[in-house]
Motif scaffolding. Structure first.
Motif, PDB file in Angstrom:
ATOM      1  N   ASN A 173       0.806  -1.225   0.000  1.00 32.97           N
ATOM      2  CA  ASN A 173       0.000   0.000   0.000  1.00 32.97           C
ATOM      3  C   ASN A 173       0.833   1.266   0.000  1.00 32.97           C
ATOM      4  O   ASN A 173       0.299   2.357   0.188  1.00 32.97           O
ATOM      5  N   GLY A 174       2.132   1.145  -0.174  1.00 29.43           N
ATOM      6  CA  GLY A 174       3.002   2.308  -0.121  1.00 29.43           C
ATOM      7  C   GLY A 174       3.141   2.802   1.307  1.00 29.43           C
ATOM      8  O   GLY A 174       2.426   2.361   2.208  1.00 29.43           O
ATOM      9  N   PRO A 175       4.074   3.716   1.522  1.00 28.11           N
ATOM     10  CA  PRO A 175       4.241   4.265   2.868  1.00 28.11           C
ATOM     11  C   PRO A 175       3.020   5.094   3.282  1.00 28.11           C
ATOM     12  O   PRO A 175       2.373   5.704   2.430  1.00 28.11           O
ATOM     13  N   HIS A 176       2.707   5.075   4.553  1.00 28.27           N
ATOM     14  CA  HIS A 176       1.590   5.867   5.088  1.00 28.27           C
ATOM     15  C   HIS A 176       1.924   6.298   6.512  1.00 28.27           C
ATOM     16  O   HIS A 176       1.280   5.890   7.473  1.00 28.27           O
ATOM     17  N   GLU A 177       2.942   7.151   6.592  1.00 26.21           N
ATOM     18  CA  GLU A 177       3.476   7.570   7.890  1.00 26.21           C
ATOM     19  C   GLU A 177       2.435   8.260   8.774  1.00 26.21           C
ATOM     20  O   GLU A 177       2.400   8.025   9.981  1.00 26.21           O
ATOM     21  N   GLU A 178       1.617   9.134   8.192  1.00 22.79           N
ATOM     22  CA  GLU A 178       0.609   9.840   8.990  1.00 22.79           C
ATOM     23  C   GLU A 178      -0.396   8.855   9.576  1.00 22.79           C
ATOM     24  O   GLU A 178      -0.746   8.940  10.758  1.00 22.79           O
ATOM     25  N   MET A 179      -0.862   7.907   8.773  1.00 21.67           N
ATOM     26  CA  MET A 179      -1.797   6.902   9.266  1.00 21.67           C
ATOM     27  C   MET A 179      -1.148   6.075  10.380  1.00 21.67           C
ATOM     28  O   MET A 179      -1.782   5.796  11.401  1.00 21.67           O
ATOM     29  N   ASP A 180       0.106   5.705  10.182  1.00 21.64           N
ATOM     30  CA  ASP A 180       0.815   4.921  11.200  1.00 21.64           C
ATOM     31  C   ASP A 180       0.938   5.713  12.503  1.00 21.64           C
ATOM     32  O   ASP A 180       0.710   5.174  13.590  1.00 21.64           O
ATOM     33  N   ARG A 181       1.311   6.985  12.386  1.00 20.59           N
ATOM     34  CA  ARG A 181       1.462   7.828  13.580  1.00 20.59           C
ATOM     35  C   ARG A 181       0.140   7.915  14.339  1.00 20.59           C
ATOM     36  O   ARG A 181       0.095   7.787  15.568  1.00 20.59           O
TER      37      ARG A 181
END
Length: 150
Positions: A78-86
């Motif tokens: 799904n590609g990187p999703h740093e904001e969702m992870d945070r």
């Protein structure tokens, strides 16, 4: 010495934590997107079983629900999703408060969830096809990561 699993309340405690986290996630506009395609009707129970196994309890997930490779595959491609992870980690932190967990187990659980989110489940953002078929559930203790297959 008591395991992290035991200190978190065993099966029942981790089920409460999984339910609190899922409730927080579904209320978050960004993180709930991960579930926009739907989710297994037993998602909370399956998540709790996964945490049971990862945190020093019996192999509740792999004996009943699936493999680590399947879990990582589901979180991959799904590609990187740093904001969702945070935000998912922030929801977990709030869920720890919701269920009344305090230090030292709270800190250990937080570190585990942050590691699982940012490392274990983030290894194959580029392609689901890159996920090895022989992964095992990483084990976490009071001292951090104990074992992992990749």
């Amino acid at each position: 010495m008591e395991t992290v699993y035991e200190a978190a309340g065993g099966d029942d405690g981790l089920l409460r934590l999984a339910a609190a986290w899922h409730e927080r996630v579904m209320a978050d506009e960004v993180v709930s997107h991960a579930f926009s395609h739907g989710f297994h009707p037993q998602h909370t129970e399956r998540l709790a079983a996964y945490w049971v196994e990862a945190l020093g309890g019996p192999p509740a997930f792999t004996s009943s629900y699936g493999t680590e490779s399947a879990v990582v595959w589901m979180h991959s491609g799904n590609g990187p999703h740093e904001e969702m992870d945070r935000l998912a980690i922030a929801c977990f932190d709030q869920a720890l408060t919701d269920v009344g967990l305090t230090d030292p187990v709270r800190s250990v659980l937080y570190e585990y969830f942050a590691w699982a989110t940012n490392v274990s489940m983030a290894r194959y953002h580029g392609s689901k096809d890159a996920v090895p078929q022989d992964l095992t559930v990483p084990r976490w203790s009071w001292d951090g990561l104990v074992s992992t297959s990749a």
